[in-house]
Write a protein that holds these residues in place. Structure first.
Motif, PDB file in Angstrom:
ATOM      1  N   MET A   3      31.762 -21.590  18.748  1.00 42.12           N
ATOM      2  CA  MET A   3      30.645 -21.391  17.835  1.00 42.12           C
ATOM      3  C   MET A   3      30.890 -22.189  16.554  1.00 42.12           C
ATOM      4  SD  MET A   3      29.318 -17.708  16.710  1.00 42.12           S
ATOM      5  CE  MET A   3      29.722 -17.271  15.092  1.00 42.12           C
ATOM      6  N   LYS A  11      29.672 -23.170  12.578  1.00 45.31           N
ATOM      7  CA  LYS A  11      28.891 -22.765  11.403  1.00 45.31           C
ATOM      8  C   LYS A  11      29.010 -23.853  10.349  1.00 45.31           C
ATOM      9  CE  LYS A  11      26.955 -18.938  12.212  1.00 45.31           C
ATOM     10  NZ  LYS A  11      25.552 -18.646  11.890  1.00 45.31           N
ATOM     11  N   ILE A  68      34.626 -21.865  15.465  1.00 45.35           N
ATOM     12  CA  ILE A  68      35.219 -20.555  15.729  1.00 45.35           C
ATOM     13  C   ILE A  68      35.408 -20.330  17.219  1.00 45.35           C
ATOM     14  CG2 ILE A  68      34.900 -18.061  15.409  1.00 45.35           C
ATOM     15  CD1 ILE A  68      32.957 -18.946  13.038  1.00 45.35           C
ATOM     16  N   THR A  69      36.636 -20.115  17.631  1.00 52.95           N
ATOM     17  CA  THR A  69      36.920 -19.737  19.008  1.00 52.95           C
ATOM     18  C   THR A  69      37.800 -18.489  18.944  1.00 52.95           C
ATOM     19  OG1 THR A  69      39.030 -20.884  19.267  1.00 52.95           O
ATOM     20  CG2 THR A  69      37.048 -22.218  19.601  1.00 52.95           C
ATOM     21  N   PRO A  70      37.945 -17.770  20.049  1.00 55.13           N
ATOM     22  CA  PRO A  70      38.746 -16.543  19.990  1.00 55.13           C
ATOM     23  C   PRO A  70      40.205 -16.780  19.613  1.00 55.13           C
ATOM     24  CG  PRO A  70      37.369 -16.534  21.945  1.00 55.13           C
ATOM     25  CD  PRO A  70      37.250 -17.909  21.339  1.00 55.13           C
ATOM     26  N   ILE A 128      40.639 -20.860  14.652  1.00 54.97           N
ATOM     27  CA  ILE A 128      39.492 -21.151  13.786  1.00 54.97           C
ATOM     28  C   ILE A 128      39.830 -22.421  13.020  1.00 54.97           C
ATOM     29  CG2 ILE A 128      38.049 -20.268  11.901  1.00 54.97           C
ATOM     30  CD1 ILE A 128      38.257 -17.700  13.414  1.00 54.97           C
TER      31      ILE A 128
END
Ligand SMILES: Nc1ncnc2c1ncn2[C@@H]1O[C@H](COP(=O)(O)OP(=O)(O)OP(=O)(O)O)[C@@H](O)[C@H]1O
Ligand code: SF4
Ligand SMILES: [Mg+2]
Lengths: 137, 424
Positions: free
Chosen positions: A1, A3, A63-65, A68
């Motif tokens: 994701m 941002k 953003i990844t699990p 970041i």
């Protein structure tokens, strides 16, 4: 994701807006408070440099699990001597900027300190990109 | 045992008109209007009391004990806080006020400023050995502590690990009363005369105290009527020499937002009050903008506890009253702060509050989903939904902003039909 947050030139009033939005987002994803704070501090310092030295730019958080990654990009003057810039206390900030409480020469060293990986890509006359990686565990 | 958190603010559905004022005002977005009535999300509420202040129909109130509760205890003791003193003119002798409290049902009174003379010393000693992160954030306002737990959990290591004077006073006076009168703990009622819902919550939930010694709280506004009648009567009967308090003037100042700095002699400190300003300063601390500041006294109420939502007299009148009492007290104490405090410390074995403090627990809002990946998916949904919303923050859905509405929907606490624009 991904941002993206834009950083406006000399927008001291809202300085830190990107870091605060990112912080709130990461809290909602359930990231540990200490990691969230490291990211917020690093992003804030980058945001300020981008605004003061870089003439504005953009903050992009990937953003990844597990990791970041925060990239702070500008198309400003670039940094001629990165090694010097990384020294604690080294600053080219003007008197005017210092009067606002910035210019201690601690931003870049702190960004390196709070992040797990740290890289600067810069070219004089073209701009600067600072990339910080934070592992989520 | 771990209690689930319960806030102390309640809505009376009969008088709530669902006007949205409190929804918009709430710093932590803890209120929604559902079926025409305000609903407080207890887990998110920090008990700041802004909703109590802004409600035009007075539908929002604080949970507090009525005076009749005193009947359940053999001995009742009132904790006279600085904000209590602020309700009365500063030249009115404290002994008249205490007599008044006796007439409305208390057996005795403990002067909280006296506890302040111990706590302030403890804070000074704490700073001499402190190695942790700066600035240190004061722990006196429970609403601020709740804000830190829920929104700034990363700042917990900055919080001063010292009890508020009233809590320390309660521990001392409970112990002494039980010992002197040979009573069982449940026979003693220790009552906090409270300016706010937050202190009440703290008492019931023991946010920062391992074993609270306070029985409950009575709001200043609820006791003011009967008390001022009693005080008027006593005042006419006996004309005592003006006597301000037992504790020093510095401790009376805790009722004002700067009091803590004055009483600890801290020069490199800030005093911040009011929900928005406190939130902003916490944000600044999080971003590490203030590492050179030593101490920040934070109060959720503007101007400090004199401005609490449950006081009886106007905040500015309260400030005037308290300042006058401070000046009166100063006439009778040594000019040197430390000497004045030293002279005031007359209690044997006053407890060191650090023994009783429980570390604050982080209580952030739950993530959008338990698993990071799933939470990310929800965040994508949230962003997508938000893009379809007009961004007017009109409030027709009952949420304070379009963003909050979108979050409610992805959390399953609302449906898309709630938005009049999506319905069209
Ligand atoms: N984005 C940038 N573009 C151009 N120069 C930069 C940029 N970021 C940093 N620099 C240079 O590196 C120097 C050191 O940066 P650093 O952030 O460490 O300190 P500072 O910004 O001067 O002061 P502080 O961050 O403590 O307020 C700056 O003074 C500036 O000369
Ligand atoms: S500032 Fe004082 S009165 Fe207001 S909520 Fe905090 S403790 Fe209560
Ligand atoms: Mg910098």
């Amino acid at each position: 994701m991904e941002k993206r947050y834009t950083v406006e030139v000399d927008d001291f009033e809202r300085a830190g807006a990107a870091s605060i939005s990112l912080k709130e987002l990461l809290q909602k994803l359930g990231l540990a408070p200490e990691t969230v704070r490291r990211i917020a501090i690093g992003t804030y310092e980058g945001e300020i440099n981008c605004l003061i030295h870089g003439g504005g730019g953009v903050v992009i958080a990937d953003i990844t699990p597990h990791v970041i990654t925060v990239r702070i990009e500008d198309h400003g003057p670039g940094i001629p001597d990165v090694e010097k810039a990384m020294q604690e206390g080294w600053s080219t900030a003007s008197e005017e900027i210092r009067a606002k409480g910035f210019g201690a020469g601690m931003g870049l060293p702190n960004m390196k300190k709070v992040s797990d990986t740290f890289r600067i890509e810069t070219e004089v006359g073209k701009g600067t990109t600072v990339i910080m990686g934070f592992s989520c565990v | 045992m771990e209690h689930s958190y319960l806030n102390s603010v309640r809505v009376n559905n009969d008088s709530c008109t669902g006007c949205l004022l409190c929804v918009k005002k709430c710093l932590v977005h803890a209120i929604r209007v559902r079926r025409g009535k305000a609903v407080i999300i207890s887990d998110a509420c920090i008990d700041c009391g802004e909703c109590i202040r802004c409600c035009p129909t007075r539908a929002v109130r604080t949970l507090a004990e009525p005076l009749t509760e005193l009947k359940r205890y053999k001995v009742n003791i009132a904790l006279a806080t600085p904000s209590f003193y602020a309700q009365f003119d500063g030249t009115l002798s404290a002994s008249v006020l205490w007599q008044g409290l006796r007439e409305i049902g208390f057996d005795s009174v403990f002067d909280v400023p006296l506890a302040g003379d111990y706590i302030s010393e403890e804070i000074e000693t704490f700073f001499q050995h402190y190695q942790g992160p700066y600035p240190v954030i004061s722990s006196a306002c429970p609403a601020v502590l709740r804000l830190i737990q829920t929104r700034y959990p990363e700042l917990i290591p900055h919080v001063l690990p010292v009890l508020a004077p009233a809590e320390a006073a309660a521990i001392y006076v409970r112990r002494e009363t039980i010992r002197r009168l040979n009573l069982a703990p449940e026979e003693v009622g220790i009552w906090f005369l409270s300016p706010c819902p937050a202190k009440g919550t703290n008492i019931h939930q023991s946010i920062d105290v391992a074993h609270t010694a306070v029985t409950g709280s009575l709001t200043l506004s609820s006791i003011y009527g009967p008390l001022s009648l009693a005080v008027d009567r006593i005042r006419n009967e006996k004309n005592e020499l003006p006597e301000a308090t037992v504790g020093t003037s510095y401790q009376l100042a805790w009722g004002l937002d700067e009091g803590e700095l004055l009483s600890t002699g801290c020069r490199n400190g800030l005093s911040v009050s009011g929900p928005d300003d406190v939130d902003e300063i916490l944000q600044q601390i999080t971003l590490n903008k203030l590492p050179d500041v030593k101490f920040i006294s934070c109060y959720i109420c503007r101007s400090g506890c004199v401005g609490g939502p449950c006081v009886a007299v106007n905040k500015f009148v309260g400030m005037k009253n308290l300042k006058k009492r401070i000046a009166m007290r100063r006439l009778r104490e040594r000019a040197n702060r430390s000497e004045a405090m030293q002279a005031a410390r007359v209690c044997d074995g006053f407890p060191a509050s650090r023994q009783y403090i429980k570390p604050l627990k982080a209580k952030p809002a739950p993530p959008l989903a338990g698993d990071f990946g799933a939470a990310m998916e929800k965040m994508e949904q949230l962003t997508a939904l938000e893009e379809r919303l007009p961004g007017l923050d009109c409030g027709a859905c009952g949420a304070p902003t379009c963003h909050n509405f979108a979050e409610d929907v992805v959390r399953g606490y609302g449906t898309e039909e709630g938005c009049i624009f999506l319905k069209r």
